[in-house]
Design a protein around this motif. Sequence first.
Motif, PDB file in Angstrom:
ATOM      1  N   LEU A 139      17.354  13.065  47.097  1.00  0.00           N
ATOM      2  CA  LEU A 139      16.376  12.160  46.503  1.00  0.00           C
ATOM      3  C   LEU A 139      15.443  11.548  47.545  1.00  0.00           C
ATOM      4  N   LYS A 140      16.013  11.061  48.634  1.00  0.00           N
ATOM      5  CA  LYS A 140      15.196  10.407  49.652  1.00  0.00           C
ATOM      6  C   LYS A 140      14.200  11.386  50.276  1.00  0.00           C
ATOM      7  N   SER A 141      14.678  12.584  50.578  1.00  0.00           N
ATOM      8  CA  SER A 141      13.804  13.588  51.189  1.00  0.00           C
ATOM      9  C   SER A 141      12.667  13.985  50.250  1.00  0.00           C
ATOM     10  N   ILE A 142      12.988  14.163  48.975  1.00  0.00           N
ATOM     11  CA  ILE A 142      11.959  14.555  48.001  1.00  0.00           C
ATOM     12  C   ILE A 142      10.951  13.428  47.811  1.00  0.00           C
ATOM     13  N   ASP A 143      11.437  12.202  47.767  1.00  0.00           N
ATOM     14  CA  ASP A 143      10.519  11.072  47.600  1.00  0.00           C
ATOM     15  C   ASP A 143       9.567  10.957  48.793  1.00  0.00           C
ATOM     16  N   GLU A 144      10.045  11.293  49.972  1.00  0.00           N
ATOM     17  CA  GLU A 144       9.223  11.180  51.177  1.00  0.00           C
ATOM     18  C   GLU A 144       8.318  12.389  51.393  1.00  0.00           C
ATOM     19  N   ASN A 145       8.793  13.582  51.002  1.00  0.00           N
ATOM     20  CA  ASN A 145       8.062  14.811  51.321  1.00  0.00           C
ATOM     21  C   ASN A 145       7.510  15.550  50.107  1.00  0.00           C
ATOM     22  N   GLY A 146       7.992  15.207  48.927  1.00  0.00           N
ATOM     23  CA  GLY A 146       7.540  15.874  47.718  1.00  0.00           C
ATOM     24  C   GLY A 146       8.447  17.019  47.318  1.00  0.00           C
ATOM     25  N   LEU A 147       8.078  17.701  46.247  1.00  0.00           N
ATOM     26  CA  LEU A 147       8.793  18.885  45.793  1.00  0.00           C
ATOM     27  C   LEU A 147       8.168  20.089  46.493  1.00  0.00           C
ATOM     28  N   LEU A 148       8.878  20.613  47.479  1.00  0.00           N
ATOM     29  CA  LEU A 148       8.318  21.649  48.330  1.00  0.00           C
ATOM     30  C   LEU A 148       8.849  23.029  47.947  1.00  0.00           C
ATOM     31  N   ASN A 149       7.973  24.010  47.968  1.00  0.00           N
ATOM     32  CA  ASN A 149       8.429  25.386  47.774  1.00  0.00           C
ATOM     33  C   ASN A 149       9.217  25.820  49.025  1.00  0.00           C
TER      34      ASN A 149
END
Length: 302
Positions: A139-149
């Motif tokens: 969750l923290k990584s996605i919130d900071e970096n987005g939904l990445l391919n």
Amino acid sequence: MKAFQALVNHRASANSVTQRQASASFTSSHAVAQQALHAAINGSAHLKKTAHIQQVTQRAAVAEPLIQRKGNKHLKRFLNVITLGGRKLYVNHKRAAAAGQNQAVQIPNHVDQPNHTEADFLAAYGKSRYYHNTSEDNLKSIDENGLLNYKDRVNMLGNDVVGMSIRAGGEYAGDEKKGVFMGPKKFMLENNLTSHPVRAFLSAERTTIHHWRKEGVSSQELVLDEKFRGGAVITKDSVYSSHVTAKKLEDMLDENDPKLNSILDAIASHYEGPAPDKDIMKGFMRSAIGGRRLSNAAFDNA
């Protein structure tokens, strides 16, 4: 006495010259007006009126400065007569033009604004918002970096980060190289994909959905997931952090989160007409949350 008489004679001589000049101007004006009238009589009724007004108005424009300098009301009356009303028409035209210019300066531009409603905002919100379910650790990584391919995850994070595919015990592992997996609200609820959701907000140009067999689909647009049918979609391009959040919406409003402006831009793109400004949309968002017409945390009022 002789000096006084000489002054009187000088003024009389000057007035005589001025009168001869005015008379010559009047005679010329009268001749032009008569010529215009004669030509008009030989033409149509419309041409008669147009030619007359043009000719006499032009001539009156030449004579008008002389009248203004002299301030002679008898001179004005005489010009009105010999120009068949052209001088007066010219003066009125100038006054009307000046009044119009003043009015244009005084009245600001005004554009009618549509009557925006909370219902319109919620409709646009629903078209923009998609969900991605993940593990708590992500969750923290996605919130900071987005939904990445897959490519962007490796380039930005140095390794892969498992997303929605963790749910099926590895059944879909590897498929994330296709892009970013998401789903609309109904699909997520029906498939119990609500444990650790994040919300992604897509602009209108990114929400066109295509069948998985269609070729040549833009990498920004959505393709139905062949393996996870019923509403799951894949986008080849990453959804960057400015449009992705795991936060409660009220917290974003209270903190004036910078992401909120990007999210509202995405929502605004789904309005059929002009969207309201961001302050109005924030007000709609807050009132809808308060009335439980919009989830504060993802799925909290499902």
